[in-house]
Design an enzyme around this catalytic site. Structure first.
Site, short mmCIF file in Angstrom:
data_model
loop_
_atom_site.label_atom_id
_atom_site.label_comp_id
_atom_site.label_asym_id
_atom_site.label_seq_id
_atom_site.Cartn_x
_atom_site.Cartn_y
_atom_site.Cartn_z
N ASP A 166 0.85 -1.20 0.00
CA ASP A 166 0.00 0.00 0.00
C ASP A 166 0.87 1.24 0.00
OD1 ASP A 166 -2.73 -1.04 0.26
OD2 ASP A 166 -2.00 -1.84 2.18
N ASP A 278 -7.26 -5.38 -3.71
CA ASP A 278 -7.63 -4.74 -2.44
C ASP A 278 -8.63 -3.58 -2.54
OD1 ASP A 278 -7.52 -4.85 0.31
OD2 ASP A 278 -5.86 -3.44 0.48
ZN LIG Z 1 -4.29 -2.30 0.13
#
Ligand SMILES: [Zn+2]
Length: 1015
Positions: A166, A278
């Site tokens: 991320d 995600d």
């Molecule tokens: Zn993520």
């Protein structure tokens, strides 16, 4: 049930009557047809025939409208009946939806929407959402197989190592990079080089490019070798793995271009497969952009668990994702949906997480992570390899039963995996032993190896082709996502609305800057030698800063950034990147600069960043109420309205005044306005403040949150229709009237609500502007909602946009909890019936719902004290004073049937689009004119209007951007003249150019196309 059947019969009966009468008319017409004659028909006969055809057309139109009204009334009755108790009964809801639609409507649906494949809206109608315990696969079912299924066609397995990085979540982008990402990528070079059978995929180009800058030429050569050998595959190729709910397609495309251009320049590759494991729900707008960027295949993960289960049963987890509005396969992309709960190892090898976890060797005893199912992995040895291999094979075989081909994709990874070299060793060596065992035992009929996404999809297409199996087509989107029980991820559609508004302001600023830069560069090249820009123009410096702006905006499209799901310091870190570009303060609304006036005129430069002529209202703050506005070019006075500036709800500033003037500007034009204190006094005559009791057409209702509400989730509450908030104190109401606009401002305790009407020609005068200033910092667990109440008979259906790119029909389903009925609204939502359409155009992304017929509600802000156990470890309490802006449009649809003479008219069709008026209003709302003040003491030559393009673009063409590409030879240098890319990369017409409305109102003429190509 009986009532519904009766209603269907009734509607069917009336429809039959209508069809019968039409048929009778046709018969009569046939009878009246002139008999064939040897000589040519005379003029009179032809005109009579023409008249009859016209009459028939009118009849058809009337009939279509009748069908539309009947369908509306059916929907209304159905919705009211469901409200009356049907909603509590889950099965009745689904039975209803399966009832055949009225025949005429079905015809309309078939003509307007593709009749083939799966329509997700229908799946939602069908599913009971009862969530029974599925056993080992809790959200699914027991999967059985005989064992001889693979005797003829062996199971072909690709284990795809990945690490989900991320770009900001619990740590900042740089924090993650230093602690994890750079080690992962360093080790990747070393460990993939050790064995050519090892593979890996990587998605986030923001991280990859940063690491690339840190490594030497030798390592770069190794990267190129690994990519060339197919051991390392760059997937999707976006700057980030973008959020698909809140992001506007401008930003989605911009971050994709930034990533792809980087890959093309440094590695010479174009990704062919997408990897979005995600983002919290998936949008077909993203697939459209990916297809346009050259991708053929993609993988998605976060889809409602009940939809996954349904698709698994139907073997439709792999499908061709088609655009709702596209009847051709040109936009299709092959999509693989992961079947289970998560993308981690326990939920990817097969249906039983307790078994799969034993094959995540990073969780071997003694390492930092463990299996929560309490059965740890074992290192693979000669003694246990057979037992372990068969245990794993059983999971693979079960998973394979959910797909149509014997090719199986099994990801191997998780968040920030493969940081330490030892993790690479345990995963790759243990799996290799298992694969070797499979190879030594052909009687198991499995061929297993490490692979990339391309390896998998190539094998899939090969096997499907050989077997003559085709994948089903699917239309629709995957919102609103639920990962378990009634935990619907609709909270992030609104979380941290201050930053969602900021994101869109940045987009508008970046786009305007890109356009101005590209036009100036082209102009400067005309003056320079050899096609180079004039040396006095700092092109390289400007381009470098533009690139920084693009990348910062790209980074903010990450699925933990614009979503508002990162930790507080991470949010501050993102915004500090923007600080240089547009913001002087990172946690407050920008303050307006006051313009000091005198007898000497001050010049304002106004740039219209849209490609359409627009009449807009320009607003400036000045120090005198005696402002006089003139057109700098002609010296003629311009109409202006001077109003008070308010320092408190009831206190007027004596030093500041607002001047608003209307300016009509052509496409991409910068015009000049002069402002001075003149003999003609301003129009501010009287200011009165009064406390009023009364109602405005929109109401604002705060909703009490329950447990588990968080940055991602909405509360799984039972409050189906929160009632409007009754303030204890009467609001303070201000009313202004003037030649340019009139408005009403209501000041409540937590918000200020302004409704403004512009007295202007053109589209600006046709809608109502609504602005809110919200402050809920003193509240605990509150959500503030703005609700519109109308008499539009929309039943349980409404429409919200996907990424500002297309409209998606929504159905409010009472079998779903409150939080499931909220959907993302990036820029627009509307309700409609056969007579009218109520459209809300929004300048920022928020959650939207229509919980009752005629109502539309938007969640303005939320403040939540608790975490939701999704890893963030905090609530959201960093609320700010937040502005939001909308335009409300009420349009008459009664003439629609005549205009759409070649298409059967359906009121609640699955495919609907914004009207041309709504498009233009939305464009002005998202891209307002940019006002710049020329320095007062400068010795600049007289400013003149800037007219870069003397041609008008067709009104259904949107100039998305004029984006200068980087020079292919010299780094950080602007390259090709962007105007060349107008007709391909940089210029995207509305997909809704296909909209009938559009084509009827504004047909693209051949000459227009030619003009456009010439630019
Ligand atoms: Zn993520």
């Amino acid at each position: 049930m009986k009532r519904s059947r009766l209603l269907t019969l009734l509607v069917g009966g009336v429809f039959c009557l209508a069809v019968m009468s039409l048929y009778r008319m046709l018969e009569l017409m046939q009878g009246a047809e002139p008999q064939p004659r040897r000589d040519a028909p005379d003029e009179q006969d032809l005109s009579r025939l023409q008249q009859k055809i016209d009459r028939l057309e009118r009849l058809l139109s009337d009939n279509n409208r009748l069908v539309a009204r009947l369908r509306d009334s059916l929907l209304q009755h159905k919705a009211s009946w469901e409200r009356g108790g049907g909603g509590a009964n889950v099965s009745s809801d689904s039975t209803h939806s399966q009832a055949a639609p009225p025949p005429g409507c079905r015809l309309a649906e078939e003509m307007k929407d593709g009749a083939d494949g799966v329509q997700l809206l229908d799946v939602y109608d069908l599913l009971p959402f009862d969530n029974p315990d599925g056993g080992a696969w809790k959200q699914g079912f027991e999967i059985g197989y005989r064992g001889d299924e693979w005797d003829e066609q062996p199971l072909e397995l690709f284990l795809v190592p990945h690490s989900h990085n991320d770009p900001g979540w619990l740590k900042t982008f740089d924090g993650y990079y230093q602690d994890q990402t750079r080690h992962i990528l360093d080790n990747m070079l070393q460990k993939l080089s050790q064995d050519h059978r090892r593979k890996m995929v990587w998605a986030e180009i923001s991280y990859f490019s940063k690491w690339w800058n840190d490594i030497d030429d030798q390592k770069r050569a190794t990267v190129k070798r690994l990519v060339g050998a197919g051991q390392l595959e760059l997937v999707t190729g976006g700057w980030v793995m973008a959020d698909e709910a809140n992001s506007h397609y401008f930003a989605l495309l911009d971050q994709l271009m930034e990533g792809h251009q980087w890959l093309h320049r440094h590695l010479g590759v174009t990704p062919s497969s997408g990897w979005a494991i995600d983002p919290f729900g998936h949008s077909p707008s993203m697939t459209y952009l990916l297809k346009g960027a050259g991708l053929q295949n993609m993988v998605i993960q976060r889809v409602h668990y009940a939809v996954k289960k349904h698709f698994a049963r139907q073997q439709t987890l792999e499908f061709l994702w088609r655009q709702t509005w596209d009847s051709s396969p040109r936009s299709d992309i092959t999509c693989h949906m992961m079947p289970f709960y998560s993308y981690d190892v326990p939920h990817t090898c097969g249906p039983n997480p307790a078994v799969c976890c034993q094959f995540d060797f990073h969780r071997l005893p003694g390492r930092r992570v463990f299996c929560p199912w309490r059965v740890p992995p074992q290192p693979i040895t000669d003694q246990n390899v057979q037992e372990r291999a068969l245990l794993l094979l059983d999971q693979y075989r079960q998973k394979s039963q959910l797909f149509r081909s014997p090719v199986l994709l099994v990801p191997l990874g998780d968040d920030f995996r493969f940081v330490e070299t030892s993790e690479w060793d345990v995963q790759f060596t243990n799996y290799q032993k298992l694969f070797d065992y499979f190879e030594q035992h052909p009687e198991l009929h499995i061929k297993a190896r490490f692979g990339t996404l391309s390896d998998y999809f190539q094998a899939l297409h090969r096997r499907l082709g050989a077997a003559g199996t085709s994948l089903p087509t699917l239309r629709g989107d995957f919102f609103t996502y639920a990962d378990r029980d009634d935990h619907y991820w609709s909270g992030f559609f609104t979380s941290r609305p201050f930053y969602k508004r900021l994101d869109r302001t940045l987009e508008a600023t970046l786009r305007a800057t890109e356009i101005l830069f590209s036009l100036t560069l082209a102009e400067m090249r005309r003056f320079g030698a050899d096609g180079r820009p004039d040396a006095r123009f700092p092109a390289r410096d400007h381009f470098r800063r533009l690139t920084v702006g693009r990348r910062n905006l790209g980074l903010f499209q990450h699925h933990d950034a614009v979503t508002g799901t990162g930790r507080d310091p991470v949010v501050v870190d993102y915004v500090s990147c923007f600080q240089d570009e547009v913001m002087s303060a990172q946690d407050a609304l920008p303050q307006k600069t006051m313009l000091e006036l005198s007898d000497e005129p001050r010049s304002l430069i106004v740039f219209n960043p849209t490609e359409q002529l627009q009449t807009s209202v320009i607003s400036v703050t000045v120090d005198s109420p005696d402002a006089h506005v003139v057109d700098a070019e002609t010296g003629r006075p311009m109409a202006a309205q001077i109003s008070a500036a308010w320092v408190e709800p009831s206190q007027v500033s004596t030093e500041m005044f607002q001047v608003r003037m209307s300016s009509s500007m052509g496409l991409l034009i910068g015009s000049v306005i002069g402002l001075l204190i003149g003999s003609v006094i301003g129009l501010l005559i009287h200011v009165a403040v009064a406390l009023l009791r009364g109602r405005t057409s929109s109401s604002v209702a705060p909703r009490l949150s329950c447990d588990q509400s968080s940055s991602w989730l909405h509360p799984p509450g039972t409050l189906h229709h929160p009632s409007p908030w009754r303030p204890t104190k009467s609001p303070l109401v201000r009313v202004s009237r003037g030649p340019i606009f009139s408005d009403i401002t209501s000041c409540f305790q937590h918000f200020t609500h302004t409704v403004r009407l512009f007295h202007l020609d053109g589209h600006a005068g046709k809608s109502l502007e609504i602005s809110n200033m919200v402050d809920i910092r003193s509240e605990v667990n509150r959500e503030l909602v703005m609700r519109f109440v109308s008499d539009v008979a929309n039943g349980n259906r409404f429409y919200s946009d996907l990424n500002g790119f297309q409209m998606q029909q929504r159905r409010t389903l009472l079998k779903l909890p409150l939080q499931a009925n909220f959907y993302p609204m990036t820029s627009a939502a509307f309700l409609q019936d056969s007579g009218s359409r109520l459209t809300l155009l929004s300048a920022q992304s928020q959650a939207v719902a229509s919980l009752r017929p005629g109502e539309l509600e938007v969640v303005l802000d939320r403040r939540l004290q608790q975490d939701d156990n999704r890893g963030l470890g905090q609530g959201i309490t960093d609320n700010k004073l937040t502005a939001s802006l909308y335009h409300l449009l009420l349009e008459d649809r009664r003439g629609g049937a005549q205009k759409q003479s070649n298409v059967v008219y359906a009121v609640q069709s699955t495919v609907e689009h914004l009207s041309l008026l709504a498009h233009l209003t939305s464009l002005s709302l998202s891209h307002p004119p940019i006002t710049m003040v020329a320095p007062s003491d400068s010795q600049l030559p007289k400013l003149r209007p800037f007219l870069p393009l003397r041609l008008s673009l067709p009104c259904d063409i949107h100039l998305l951007n004029l984006r200068t590409l980087e020079d292919t030879q010299v780094r950080s240098t602007p390259g090709d003249t962007p105007l060349k890319h107008l007709s391909d990369v940089s210029c995207w017409s509305w997909t809704t150019g296909r909209v009938i409305d559009f084509l009827q109102h504004c047909p693209i003429k051949r000459s227009d196309e030619e003009t456009f190509n010439k630019i």
